[in-house]
Design a protein around this motif. Structure first.
Motif, PDB file in Angstrom:
ATOM      1  N   GLU A   9       0.872  -1.176   0.000  1.00 13.45           N
ATOM      2  CA  GLU A   9       0.000   0.000   0.000  1.00 13.45           C
ATOM      3  C   GLU A   9       0.909   1.226   0.000  1.00 13.45           C
ATOM      4  O   GLU A   9       2.005   1.195   0.595  1.00 13.45           O
ATOM      5  CB  GLU A   9      -0.933   0.008   1.208  1.00 13.45           C
ATOM      6  N   THR A  10       0.457   2.283  -0.639  1.00 18.55           N
ATOM      7  CA  THR A  10       1.308   3.449  -0.862  1.00 18.55           C
ATOM      8  C   THR A  10       0.519   4.743  -0.671  1.00 18.55           C
ATOM      9  O   THR A  10      -0.704   4.723  -0.473  1.00 18.55           O
ATOM     10  CB  THR A  10       1.867   3.424  -2.301  1.00 18.55           C
ATOM     11  N   THR A  11       1.237   5.859  -0.773  1.00 15.45           N
ATOM     12  CA  THR A  11       0.569   7.164  -0.684  1.00 15.45           C
ATOM     13  C   THR A  11       0.017   7.607  -2.035  1.00 15.45           C
ATOM     14  O   THR A  11      -0.686   8.614  -2.108  1.00 15.45           O
ATOM     15  CB  THR A  11       1.543   8.243  -0.192  1.00 15.45           C
ATOM     16  N   GLY A  12       0.348   6.887  -3.087  1.00 16.24           N
ATOM     17  CA  GLY A  12      -0.100   7.282  -4.423  1.00 16.24           C
ATOM     18  C   GLY A  12       0.379   6.301  -5.465  1.00 16.24           C
ATOM     19  O   GLY A  12       0.678   5.144  -5.148  1.00 16.24           O
ATOM     20  N   LEU A  13       0.501   6.776  -6.694  1.00 10.19           N
ATOM     21  CA  LEU A  13       0.744   5.877  -7.812  1.00 10.19           C
ATOM     22  C   LEU A  13       2.167   5.880  -8.340  1.00 10.19           C
ATOM     23  O   LEU A  13       2.529   4.991  -9.107  1.00 10.19           O
ATOM     24  CB  LEU A  13      -0.215   6.221  -8.966  1.00 10.19           C
ATOM     25  N   ASP A  14       2.984   6.861  -7.981  1.00 11.90           N
ATOM     26  CA  ASP A  14       4.278   6.991  -8.644  1.00 11.90           C
ATOM     27  C   ASP A  14       5.369   7.424  -7.664  1.00 11.90           C
ATOM     28  O   ASP A  14       5.366   8.561  -7.181  1.00 11.90           O
ATOM     29  CB  ASP A  14       4.180   8.007  -9.785  1.00 11.90           C
ATOM     30  N   PRO A  15       6.323   6.529  -7.370  1.00 11.15           N
ATOM     31  CA  PRO A  15       7.392   6.894  -6.439  1.00 11.15           C
ATOM     32  C   PRO A  15       8.299   7.995  -6.999  1.00 11.15           C
ATOM     33  O   PRO A  15       8.993   8.677  -6.244  1.00 11.15           O
ATOM     34  CB  PRO A  15       8.159   5.580  -6.245  1.00 11.15           C
ATOM     35  N   ARG A  16       8.286   8.181  -8.307  1.00 12.57           N
ATOM     36  CA  ARG A  16       9.147   9.211  -8.917  1.00 12.57           C
ATOM     37  C   ARG A  16       8.649  10.622  -8.625  1.00 12.57           C
ATOM     38  O   ARG A  16       9.394  11.587  -8.781  1.00 12.57           O
ATOM     39  CB  ARG A  16       9.232   8.992 -10.427  1.00 12.57           C
ATOM     40  N   ASP A  19       5.713   9.786  -4.040  1.00 12.54           N
ATOM     41  CA  ASP A  19       4.869   8.837  -3.307  1.00 12.54           C
ATOM     42  C   ASP A  19       5.741   7.803  -2.612  1.00 12.54           C
ATOM     43  O   ASP A  19       6.829   7.452  -3.083  1.00 12.54           O
ATOM     44  CB  ASP A  19       3.875   8.164  -4.259  1.00 12.54           C
ATOM     45  N   ARG A  20       5.240   7.299  -1.487  1.00 11.75           N
ATOM     46  CA  ARG A  20       6.036   6.398  -0.653  1.00 11.75           C
ATOM     47  C   ARG A  20       5.262   5.126  -0.314  1.00 11.75           C
ATOM     48  O   ARG A  20       4.028   5.089  -0.332  1.00 11.75           O
ATOM     49  CB  ARG A  20       6.426   7.104   0.660  1.00 11.75           C
ATOM     50  N   LEU A  21       6.029   4.122   0.045  1.00 11.73           N
ATOM     51  CA  LEU A  21       5.488   2.853   0.521  1.00 11.73           C
ATOM     52  C   LEU A  21       5.052   3.013   1.972  1.00 11.73           C
ATOM     53  O   LEU A  21       5.805   3.551   2.785  1.00 11.73           O
ATOM     54  CB  LEU A  21       6.574   1.787   0.407  1.00 11.73           C
ATOM     55  N   VAL A  22       3.837   2.539   2.328  1.00  9.25           N
ATOM     56  CA  VAL A  22       3.374   2.656   3.713  1.00  9.25           C
ATOM     57  C   VAL A  22       3.014   1.314   4.360  1.00  9.25           C
ATOM     58  O   VAL A  22       2.853   1.234   5.574  1.00  9.25           O
ATOM     59  CB  VAL A  22       2.159   3.605   3.827  1.00  9.25           C
ATOM     60  N   GLU A  23       2.904   0.269   3.556  1.00  7.19           N
ATOM     61  CA  GLU A  23       2.588  -1.050   4.126  1.00  7.19           C
ATOM     62  C   GLU A  23       3.047  -2.113   3.153  1.00  7.19           C
ATOM     63  O   GLU A  23       2.940  -1.955   1.940  1.00  7.19           O
ATOM     64  CB  GLU A  23       1.080  -1.194   4.375  1.00  7.19           C
ATOM     65  N   ASN A  90      -0.272  -7.124 -10.662  1.00 10.19           N
ATOM     66  CA  ASN A  90       0.274  -5.920 -11.294  1.00 10.19           C
ATOM     67  C   ASN A  90       1.640  -5.637 -10.664  1.00 10.19           C
ATOM     68  O   ASN A  90       1.899  -4.573 -10.097  1.00 10.19           O
ATOM     69  CB  ASN A  90      -0.663  -4.720 -11.138  1.00 10.19           C
ATOM     70  N   ALA A  91       2.505  -6.626 -10.792  1.00  8.67           N
ATOM     71  CA  ALA A  91       3.760  -6.664 -10.040  1.00  8.67           C
ATOM     72  C   ALA A  91       4.678  -5.484 -10.327  1.00  8.67           C
ATOM     73  O   ALA A  91       5.446  -5.074  -9.449  1.00  8.67           O
ATOM     74  CB  ALA A  91       4.492  -7.977 -10.329  1.00  8.67           C
ATOM     75  N   GLY A  92       4.633  -4.924 -11.525  1.00 16.17           N
ATOM     76  CA  GLY A  92       5.497  -3.802 -11.847  1.00 16.17           C
ATOM     77  C   GLY A  92       5.291  -2.628 -10.906  1.00 16.17           C
ATOM     78  O   GLY A  92       6.243  -1.925 -10.549  1.00 16.17           O
ATOM     79  N   PHE A  93       4.048  -2.408 -10.485  1.00 16.52           N
ATOM     80  CA  PHE A  93       3.730  -1.331  -9.550  1.00 16.52           C
ATOM     81  C   PHE A  93       4.434  -1.570  -8.215  1.00 16.52           C
ATOM     82  O   PHE A  93       5.112  -0.686  -7.685  1.00 16.52           O
ATOM     83  CB  PHE A  93       2.217  -1.251  -9.360  1.00 16.52           C
ATOM     84  N   ASP A  94       4.278  -2.763  -7.662  1.00 19.78           N
ATOM     85  CA  ASP A  94       4.853  -3.068  -6.348  1.00 19.78           C
ATOM     86  C   ASP A  94       6.379  -3.083  -6.404  1.00 19.78           C
ATOM     87  O   ASP A  94       7.044  -2.588  -5.488  1.00 19.78           O
ATOM     88  CB  ASP A  94       4.314  -4.412  -5.847  1.00 19.78           C
ATOM     89  N   PHE A  95       6.937  -3.655  -7.465  1.00 16.50           N
ATOM     90  CA  PHE A  95       8.386  -3.668  -7.611  1.00 16.50           C
ATOM     91  C   PHE A  95       8.928  -2.239  -7.700  1.00 16.50           C
ATOM     92  O   PHE A  95       9.999  -1.941  -7.166  1.00 16.50           O
ATOM     93  CB  PHE A  95       8.784  -4.462  -8.858  1.00 16.50           C
ATOM     94  N   GLY A  96       8.192  -1.370  -8.395  1.00 22.27           N
ATOM     95  CA  GLY A  96       8.635   0.009  -8.526  1.00 22.27           C
ATOM     96  C   GLY A  96       8.787   0.696  -7.185  1.00 22.27           C
ATOM     97  O   GLY A  96       9.782   1.400  -6.937  1.00 22.27           O
ATOM     98  N   PHE A  97       7.824   0.501  -6.300  1.00 19.91           N
ATOM     99  CA  PHE A  97       7.886   1.129  -4.983  1.00 19.91           C
ATOM    100  C   PHE A  97       8.948   0.498  -4.093  1.00 19.91           C
ATOM    101  O   PHE A  97       9.682   1.209  -3.390  1.00 19.91           O
ATOM    102  CB  PHE A  97       6.513   1.083  -4.302  1.00 19.91           C
TER     103      PHE A  97
END
Length: 233
Positions: A9-16, A19-23, A90-97
């Motif tokens: 779970e994150t604060t949004g859609l894009d770490p760039r 946005d940050r990882l929260v869980e 949708n692993a690319g999203f999680d790997f990105g964060f």
């Protein structure tokens, strides 16, 4: 084979864009069977929580304010996942964060060669169908009634069940006598040998009376087609 099914779970859609990882929640599986070992942690993102993100997972900035930073728990996370393949929806999203957080810690990122994306698997298996986690749970009869909001560990546990279904893990072969193999969805019926009574062939030749009646009937026909065919030949 050891695999880790996980969700974030994150604060949004894009770490760039900050946005940050929260869980993060991880479920260990060995040969497609959950072992009961899990990893679960909340993280303080050191920033605000957008309302739209909080509406999805229910994690407020206040709730997260006393949680550890990712850098404090990165070692525990990396120890848990080891070198196992990592399964996510949708692993690319999680790997990105995850890799963005590891990069900020100065740690080596996780190679995407370890990535198993259940969205891609589902797209090949069910082309044109809805591919959300909710939709796949419904398709496979997986109970998600307790899922009122997104949660990393809960979603990882549900995804582990979906992953088993997508990969046919519940149809593991069972070895039987004489080398017969069945699956959980197969039915084996054993038929006992039955001693049958011998019956001689029944006569089928026409009787003299039947032949006589047939010849009388033929004699009544006018210009039968088989005679015309014989003449033409």
């Amino acid at each position: 084979m050891r695999e880790i099914v996980f969700d974030t779970e994150t604060t949004g859609l894009d770490p760039r864009t900050g946005d940050r990882l929260v869980e993060i929640g991880c479920v260990e599986m060995v040969n497609k069977v959950a072992t009961g070992r899990v990893y679960h942690e909340y993280f303080n993102p050191d920033r605000d929580m957008p309302a739209e993100a909080e509406a999805v997972h229910g994690l407020s900035a206040t709730f997260l304010s006393d949680k550890p930073r990712f850098a404090e728990k990165a070692g525990e996370f990396l120890d848990f996942i080891g070198d196992a393949p990592l399964v996510a929806h949708n692993a690319g999203f999680d790997f990105g964060f995850i890799n963005a957080e590891l990069g900020m810690c100065g740690l080596e990122i996780v190679s995407t060669t370890r990535m198993i994306d259940t969205v891609q698997i589902a797209r090949k298996k069910h082309p044109g169908a809805k591919l959300s986690l909710d939709a796949l749970c419904t398709r496979y009869g997986i109970d998600r009634s307790h899922r009122t909001m997104h949660g990393a560990l809960l979603d990882a546990e549900l995804l582990a069940q979906v992953y088993v279904e997508l990969t046919g893990g519940r149809q593991i072969g069972l070895e039987l006598a004489a080398g017969t193999t069945i699956t959980e969805t197969s039915t084996v019926v054993e038929t006992a040998h039955v001693q049958r009574e011998f019956r001689p062939a029944r006569p089928h030749a026409a009787s003299a009376e039947e032949i006589e009646r047939h010849e009388a009937f033929i004699a009544t026909l006018k210009d039968p087609i088989w005679i015309k065919g014989a003449v033409a030949g």
